[in-house]
Design an enzyme around this catalytic site. Structure first.
Site, PDB file in Angstrom:
ATOM      1  N   LYS A  64       0.842  -1.207   0.000  1.00  0.00           N
ATOM      2  CA  LYS A  64       0.000   0.000   0.000  1.00  0.00           C
ATOM      3  C   LYS A  64       0.880   1.262   0.000  1.00  0.00           C
ATOM      4  O   LYS A  64       0.674   2.163  -0.803  1.00  0.00           O
ATOM      5  CB  LYS A  64      -0.945  -0.014   1.219  1.00  0.00           C
ATOM      6  CG  LYS A  64      -1.911  -1.205   1.156  1.00  0.00           C
ATOM      7  CD  LYS A  64      -2.889  -1.227   2.302  1.00  0.00           C
ATOM      8  CE  LYS A  64      -2.298  -1.650   3.631  1.00  0.00           C
ATOM      9  NZ  LYS A  64      -1.869  -3.059   3.673  1.00  0.00           N
ATOM     10  N   THR A  65       1.880   1.292   0.886  1.00  0.00           N
ATOM     11  CA  THR A  65       2.788   2.441   0.933  1.00  0.00           C
ATOM     12  C   THR A  65       3.554   2.551  -0.388  1.00  0.00           C
ATOM     13  O   THR A  65       3.730   3.651  -0.934  1.00  0.00           O
ATOM     14  CB  THR A  65       3.795   2.270   2.093  1.00  0.00           C
ATOM     15  OG1 THR A  65       3.079   1.861   3.256  1.00  0.00           O
ATOM     16  CG2 THR A  65       4.540   3.543   2.367  1.00  0.00           C
ATOM     17  N   ASP A 109      -1.752   6.044   6.621  1.00  0.00           N
ATOM     18  CA  ASP A 109      -1.779   4.606   6.906  1.00  0.00           C
ATOM     19  C   ASP A 109      -2.749   4.359   8.055  1.00  0.00           C
ATOM     20  O   ASP A 109      -3.008   5.261   8.850  1.00  0.00           O
ATOM     21  CB  ASP A 109      -0.354   4.156   7.294  1.00  0.00           C
ATOM     22  CG  ASP A 109      -0.124   2.689   6.993  1.00  0.00           C
ATOM     23  OD1 ASP A 109      -1.044   2.024   6.477  1.00  0.00           O
ATOM     24  OD2 ASP A 109       0.988   2.196   7.272  1.00  0.00           O
ATOM     25  N   THR A 158      -6.030  -1.975   6.881  1.00  0.00           N
ATOM     26  CA  THR A 158      -6.086  -3.439   6.880  1.00  0.00           C
ATOM     27  C   THR A 158      -7.516  -3.891   7.175  1.00  0.00           C
ATOM     28  O   THR A 158      -7.811  -5.065   7.144  1.00  0.00           O
ATOM     29  CB  THR A 158      -5.161  -3.996   7.973  1.00  0.00           C
ATOM     30  OG1 THR A 158      -5.411  -3.271   9.178  1.00  0.00           O
ATOM     31  CG2 THR A 158      -3.704  -3.855   7.587  1.00  0.00           C
ATOM     32  N   ARG A 217       6.544  -8.251   1.757  1.00  0.00           N
ATOM     33  CA  ARG A 217       7.403  -7.883   2.891  1.00  0.00           C
ATOM     34  C   ARG A 217       8.028  -9.127   3.509  1.00  0.00           C
ATOM     35  O   ARG A 217       9.192  -9.103   3.912  1.00  0.00           O
ATOM     36  CB  ARG A 217       6.637  -7.096   3.946  1.00  0.00           C
ATOM     37  CG  ARG A 217       7.552  -6.737   5.122  1.00  0.00           C
ATOM     38  CD  ARG A 217       6.922  -5.872   6.170  1.00  0.00           C
ATOM     39  NE  ARG A 217       6.648  -4.542   5.666  1.00  0.00           N
ATOM     40  CZ  ARG A 217       5.511  -3.905   5.885  1.00  0.00           C
ATOM     41  NH1 ARG A 217       4.564  -4.474   6.578  1.00  0.00           N
ATOM     42  NH2 ARG A 217       5.342  -2.700   5.400  1.00  0.00           N
TER      43      ARG A 217
HETATM   44  P1  ATP Z   1       1.876  -1.766   5.807  1.00  0.00           P
HETATM   45  O1  ATP Z   1       0.439  -1.445   5.614  1.00  0.00           O
HETATM   46  O2  ATP Z   1       2.148  -2.832   6.811  1.00  0.00           O
HETATM   47  O3  ATP Z   1       2.782  -0.573   5.940  1.00  0.00           O
HETATM   48  P2  ATP Z   1       2.181  -1.976   3.009  1.00  0.00           P
HETATM   49  O4  ATP Z   1       1.025  -2.689   2.394  1.00  0.00           O
HETATM   50  O5  ATP Z   1       2.189  -0.499   2.969  1.00  0.00           O
HETATM   51  O6  ATP Z   1       2.328  -2.486   4.467  1.00  0.00           O
HETATM   52  P3  ATP Z   1       4.738  -1.791   1.716  1.00  0.00           P
HETATM   53  O7  ATP Z   1       5.492  -1.144   2.821  1.00  0.00           O
HETATM   54  O8  ATP Z   1       4.323  -0.957   0.573  1.00  0.00           O
HETATM   55  O9  ATP Z   1       3.481  -2.553   2.321  1.00  0.00           O
HETATM   56  O10 ATP Z   1       5.551  -3.024   1.112  1.00  0.00           O
HETATM   57  C1  ATP Z   1       6.498  -3.715   1.851  1.00  0.00           C
HETATM   58  C2  ATP Z   1       7.690  -4.060   0.985  1.00  0.00           C
HETATM   59  O11 ATP Z   1       7.308  -5.074   0.066  1.00  0.00           O
HETATM   60  C3  ATP Z   1       8.202  -2.922   0.100  1.00  0.00           C
HETATM   61  O12 ATP Z   1       9.309  -2.296   0.618  1.00  0.00           O
HETATM   62  C4  ATP Z   1       8.642  -3.579  -1.176  1.00  0.00           C
HETATM   63  O13 ATP Z   1      10.002  -3.928  -1.102  1.00  0.00           O
HETATM   64  C5  ATP Z   1       7.860  -4.829  -1.219  1.00  0.00           C
HETATM   65  N1  ATP Z   1       6.780  -4.768  -2.179  1.00  0.00           N
HETATM   66  C6  ATP Z   1       5.485  -4.561  -1.899  1.00  0.00           C
HETATM   67  N2  ATP Z   1       4.745  -4.638  -2.989  1.00  0.00           N
HETATM   68  C7  ATP Z   1       5.589  -4.889  -3.998  1.00  0.00           C
HETATM   69  C8  ATP Z   1       5.409  -5.099  -5.396  1.00  0.00           C
HETATM   70  N3  ATP Z   1       4.191  -5.104  -5.943  1.00  0.00           N
HETATM   71  N4  ATP Z   1       6.495  -5.321  -6.144  1.00  0.00           N
HETATM   72  C9  ATP Z   1       7.701  -5.363  -5.596  1.00  0.00           C
HETATM   73  N5  ATP Z   1       7.940  -5.202  -4.275  1.00  0.00           N
HETATM   74  C10 ATP Z   1       6.901  -4.965  -3.494  1.00  0.00           C
END
Ligand code: ATP
Length: 327
Positions: A64-65, A109, A158, A217
């Site tokens: 998401k981030t 977030d 989430t 992740r």
């Molecule tokens: P949270 O809500 O727990 O913060 P999130 O959904 O925002 O989690 P991110 O921080 O965006 O998750 O992703 C975690 C890591 O996973 C990123 O640093 C990246 O390295 C990897 N990642 C996520 N999605 C992808 C993708 N589609 N392609 C490549 N790498 C990805």
């Protein structure tokens, strides 16, 4: 078992930054979501308006981030980052609003954890890019309107079910992120191994992908662990299939990617609650673990595996869940 490190002991948000794909084109998987975002971006560029507000929901670590930052990069605007729990009162949100440059992105977030007062404060912001500030109290109270530059809120949650309807409705564009397919995770592992300057063969990348619970992740964390393991155990520091298996076995991650906490959750329902139905609070209490953690980080993957069911009377372990435990 005692002594072995917990898999999430290797969780490292700093690693997220290092391995995040920065352009939308480099985001692996989530094709449909990315395609829709690309259309929105193209339309936004043609009309030179800010992007519509976007709500992203799905389990932690699915990107998401990453997507919010990639959108900002594509639009060549800045992205400010905050979260629901950090915004205790409207005044905490004000600096972000006044700092937001035209067409920029504000990523919030855990938006389901915004306090009610902040949520109400944000409605006119999302609708008219306006804040209403109340000065004074009682008869002397006056409201001052402040106009903001148009910008975009990207909310992440989430638990989209916990969002109030008025807040949800103000996001014109809502996307649900699903767990990743193995092939996509393997591709993420291969790309990130290059970024980490580590050699990994295809079968090991797949082995890590298979045990990452559909979550990039987790793949990143396992890759980093496998790299450390290879550095110590293998002369050239190469992640071979054998090294990957040994590294993963040491973390007690099983063939489906279940960690000790997931198995403990299943065992608790089976051994303490006779297989269920058992209420979330009771399970959390027995496991000495916050219910939110179970609901966000443990249950979504077990539901996806078909190992548990959520019924109105509580959680139940299914026959395949039982099978996996005894297998
Ligand atoms: P949270 O809500 O727990 O913060 P999130 O959904 O925002 O989690 P991110 O921080 O965006 O998750 O992703 C975690 C890591 O996973 C990123 O640093 C990246 O390295 C990897 N990642 C996520 N999605 C992808 C993708 N589609 N392609 C490549 N790498 C990805």
């Amino acid at each position: 078992a005692a002594g072995a490190p917990a898999a999430n002991a290797f969780d490292d948000r700093a690693l997220d930054e290092e391995l995040r794909p920065s352009r939308l084109a480099d985001v692996v998987g989530q094709r449909k979501v990315v395609e829709r975002l690309e259309i929105m971006l193209a339309a936004t560029r043609m009309r030179t308006e800010p992007l519509s507000h976007i709500l992203l929901d799905g389990p932690p670590g699915l990107g998401k981030t990453t997507l919010a930052l990639a959108l900002a990069k594509e639009l060549d605007v800045e992205c400010q980052i905050t979260s629901g729990p950090a915004l205790a009162a409207p005044k905490d949100l004000l600096p972000y609003l006044t700092n937001a440059s035209g067409n920029s992105i504000l990523f919030i977030d855990e938006i389901h954890r915004l306090p009610a007062a902040v949520e109400e404060f944000i409605y006119p912001v999302m609708e008219d890019f306006r804040v209403d500030i109340v000065l004074g109290e009682g008869l002397n109270a006056r409201t001052i309107n402040m106009k903001l530059k148009p910008f975009t809120i990207v909310g992440a949650t989430t638990r989209s079910g916990m969002l109030t309807a008025p807040l949800r409705d103000r996001f014109t564009f809502r996307e649900h992120l699903e767990f990743y397919e193995e092939a996509d995770l393997a591709e993420i592992v291969r790309r990130n191994a290059i970024k980490l300057r580590t050699k990994i063969d295809d079968s090991s990348a797949l082995e890590i992908a298979r045990r990452s619970r559909g979550t990039p992740r987790k793949s990143n964390n396992l890759l980093r662990w496998a790299r450390d393991f290879a550095t110590v155990k293998q002369k050239e520091g190469l992640i071979t299939n054998e090294i990957a298996r040994q590294a993963l076995a040491m973390l007690e991650i099983d063939v489906l990617g279940l960690e000790e906490q997931d198995r403990k959750y299943l065992r608790t329902i089976v051994n303490v609650f006779g297989g269920g139905p058992a209420g979330l609070a009771a399970i959390a209490h027995t496991m000495n673990c916050p219910p939110d953690t179970l609901e966000d980080e443990v249950e979504p993957f077990l539901l996806r595996c078909g190992f548990i069911q959520r019924t109105p009377r509580g959680r139940i372990v299914t026959a395949s869940g039982l099978n996996h435990l005894s297998g």
